[in-house]
Design a protein around this motif. Structure first.
Motif, short mmCIF file in Angstrom:
data_model
loop_
_atom_site.label_atom_id
_atom_site.label_comp_id
_atom_site.label_asym_id
_atom_site.label_seq_id
_atom_site.Cartn_x
_atom_site.Cartn_y
_atom_site.Cartn_z
N PHE A 65 0.84 -1.19 0.00
CA PHE A 65 0.00 0.00 0.00
C PHE A 65 0.88 1.26 0.00
O PHE A 65 2.07 1.20 0.34
N SER A 66 0.30 2.37 -0.37
CA SER A 66 1.05 3.61 -0.49
C SER A 66 1.72 4.01 0.83
O SER A 66 1.05 4.15 1.85
N ARG A 67 3.04 4.19 0.79
CA ARG A 67 3.75 4.65 1.98
C ARG A 67 3.34 6.07 2.34
O ARG A 67 3.33 6.44 3.51
N TYR A 68 3.02 6.87 1.33
CA TYR A 68 2.69 8.27 1.59
C TYR A 68 1.31 8.43 2.22
O TYR A 68 0.98 9.49 2.74
N ARG A 69 0.51 7.37 2.18
CA ARG A 69 -0.78 7.41 2.87
C ARG A 69 -0.79 6.42 4.03
O ARG A 69 -0.85 6.80 5.19
N VAL A 70 -0.74 5.14 3.70
CA VAL A 70 -0.88 4.11 4.72
C VAL A 70 0.33 4.07 5.65
O VAL A 70 0.19 4.01 6.88
N GLY A 71 1.54 4.11 5.08
CA GLY A 71 2.74 4.06 5.90
C GLY A 71 2.85 5.24 6.84
O GLY A 71 3.07 5.08 8.05
N ILE A 72 2.70 6.44 6.29
CA ILE A 72 2.79 7.64 7.12
C ILE A 72 1.62 7.71 8.11
O ILE A 72 1.78 8.12 9.26
N GLY A 73 0.44 7.27 7.67
CA GLY A 73 -0.71 7.24 8.57
C GLY A 73 -0.46 6.37 9.79
O GLY A 73 -0.79 6.74 10.92
N ALA A 74 0.16 5.20 9.57
CA ALA A 74 0.46 4.30 10.69
C ALA A 74 1.49 4.93 11.63
O ALA A 74 1.40 4.78 12.86
N ILE A 75 2.46 5.65 11.08
CA ILE A 75 3.47 6.30 11.92
C ILE A 75 2.84 7.44 12.74
O ILE A 75 3.19 7.65 13.90
N LEU A 76 1.89 8.16 12.14
CA LEU A 76 1.18 9.19 12.89
C LEU A 76 0.41 8.58 14.07
O LEU A 76 0.34 9.15 15.15
N PHE A 77 -0.15 7.39 13.85
CA PHE A 77 -0.83 6.66 14.92
C PHE A 77 0.16 6.38 16.06
O PHE A 77 -0.15 6.59 17.24
N VAL A 78 1.36 5.92 15.70
CA VAL A 78 2.39 5.64 16.71
C VAL A 78 2.74 6.90 17.50
O VAL A 78 2.80 6.87 18.74
N ILE A 79 2.97 8.00 16.79
CA ILE A 79 3.34 9.25 17.46
C ILE A 79 2.23 9.70 18.40
O ILE A 79 2.49 10.16 19.52
N SER A 80 0.98 9.56 17.96
CA SER A 80 -0.15 9.93 18.80
C SER A 80 -0.14 9.16 20.12
O SER A 80 -0.33 9.74 21.20
N ASP A 81 0.09 7.84 20.03
CA ASP A 81 0.10 7.03 21.25
C ASP A 81 1.28 7.39 22.15
O ASP A 81 1.17 7.35 23.38
N LEU A 82 2.41 7.74 21.56
CA LEU A 82 3.55 8.15 22.37
C LEU A 82 3.23 9.43 23.14
O LEU A 82 3.66 9.60 24.30
N PHE A 83 2.47 10.32 22.54
CA PHE A 83 2.05 11.52 23.25
C PHE A 83 1.10 11.16 24.40
O PHE A 83 1.12 11.81 25.45
N ILE A 84 0.26 10.13 24.21
CA ILE A 84 -0.60 9.67 25.30
C ILE A 84 0.24 9.20 26.47
O ILE A 84 0.00 9.56 27.63
N PHE A 85 1.26 8.40 26.17
CA PHE A 85 2.12 7.87 27.23
C PHE A 85 2.94 8.99 27.88
O PHE A 85 3.31 8.88 29.06
N SER A 86 3.22 10.05 27.12
CA SER A 86 3.99 11.16 27.70
C SER A 86 3.22 11.87 28.80
O SER A 86 3.80 12.55 29.64
N ARG A 87 1.88 11.71 28.80
CA ARG A 87 1.07 12.27 29.88
C ARG A 87 1.40 11.62 31.22
O ARG A 87 1.10 12.18 32.28
N MET A 88 1.95 10.43 31.17
CA MET A 88 2.33 9.72 32.39
C MET A 88 3.73 10.08 32.84
O MET A 88 4.21 9.58 33.85
N GLY A 89 4.38 10.96 32.04
CA GLY A 89 5.75 11.32 32.34
C GLY A 89 6.01 12.80 32.22
O GLY A 89 5.30 13.61 32.83
N PHE A 90 6.97 13.16 31.38
CA PHE A 90 7.46 14.54 31.37
C PHE A 90 6.46 15.55 30.82
O PHE A 90 6.65 16.76 30.99
N LEU A 91 5.39 15.10 30.17
CA LEU A 91 4.38 16.05 29.67
C LEU A 91 3.09 15.96 30.48
O LEU A 91 2.02 16.36 30.01
N GLN A 92 3.18 15.45 31.71
CA GLN A 92 1.97 15.25 32.50
C GLN A 92 1.26 16.56 32.85
O GLN A 92 0.05 16.58 33.07
N ASN A 93 1.97 17.64 32.88
CA ASN A 93 1.37 18.94 33.19
C ASN A 93 1.33 19.86 31.98
O ASN A 93 1.13 21.07 32.11
N SER A 94 1.52 19.28 30.82
CA SER A 94 1.58 20.07 29.59
C SER A 94 0.28 19.96 28.80
O SER A 94 -0.44 18.95 28.89
#
Length: 221
Positions: A157-186
């Protein structure tokens, strides 16, 4: 473009309406149950869109990916573990879909990126929470998430759509986990998690649907 979306992709339009509007009301005074359903409708309509646009097993797979995503969006508001379980179901279906559509030839640099994506993402997720008792569970979930993204990146499948979309999903979840750490008050996660996640899901489903329709020689009006 707008006419095409309205006439031939009404569920895509509904998804955009619910997802964009949710971003502006998620911290408002909307009743809890209604707000949870509002949130789930964004990706829920992406599931309906996929089911209506693609027939066969692959169509059911990508619709299932979005369906589990919608369920996860709602359940995570009630219980983090239940929400994660729903997302894992979606990741597993996505891995099956991408495994059915492997890229015939993948450049060494692309293979290397996919290989490194898993341990790097898992390590970042594991290192984020201040409460170290939460780290193993987060790492276990992220392992499946990162495997999904790696499979998307090396699929046909297209990396510019599906591949990048999946990586955006990963980054989003990492921001969720950051709430439990250094971005908890951000406020940074508040502004980034939902847009990154939804745009990622939108790119994944539209990319997969478009590619599957092209392979079946079905026009994409």
């Amino acid at each position: 473009m707008k006419r095409a979306i309205i006439e031939s992709r009404p569920y895509l339009l509904l998804s955009l309406v619910f997802a964009i509007s949710y971003f502006f009301v998620m911290d408002g005074n909307v009743p809890g149950t209604f707000l949870i359903l509002w949130k789930g409708a964004g990706v829920g309509f992406l599931a309906v869109y996929a089911l209506r646009r693609v027939r066969g097993f692959d169509g059911k797979l990508i619709a299932g990916v979005m369906g589990f995503g919608s369920l996860g969006d709602m359940l995570i508001e009630l219980d983090l573990i239940l929400g994660a379980a729903a997302f894992i179901g979606g990741h597993i279906l996505a891995i099956i879909l991408y495994a059915r559509h492997r890229r015939a030839e993948t450049a060494f640099s692309q293979k290397l990126l996919a290989i490194l994506l898993i341990p790097i993402t898992v390590f970042i997720a594991w290192s984020l929470p201040f409460d170290r008792a939460e780290a193993p569970g987060i790492a276990a979930y992220t392992l499946i998430l990162a495997a999904m993204a790696a499979m998307a990146w090396t699929s046909s499948f297209s990396r510019y759509r599906v591949g990048i979309g999946a990586i955006l999903f990963v980054i989003s979840d990492l921001f969720i986990f950051s709430r439990m750490g250094f971005l908890q008050n951000s406020t940074i996660p508040d502004w980034t998690v939902w847009p990154l996640y939804y745009v990622g899901q939108f790119m994944i489903v539209t990319g997969v649907v478009r590619n599957l329709r092209e392979r079946a020689h079905i026009p994409n009006p």
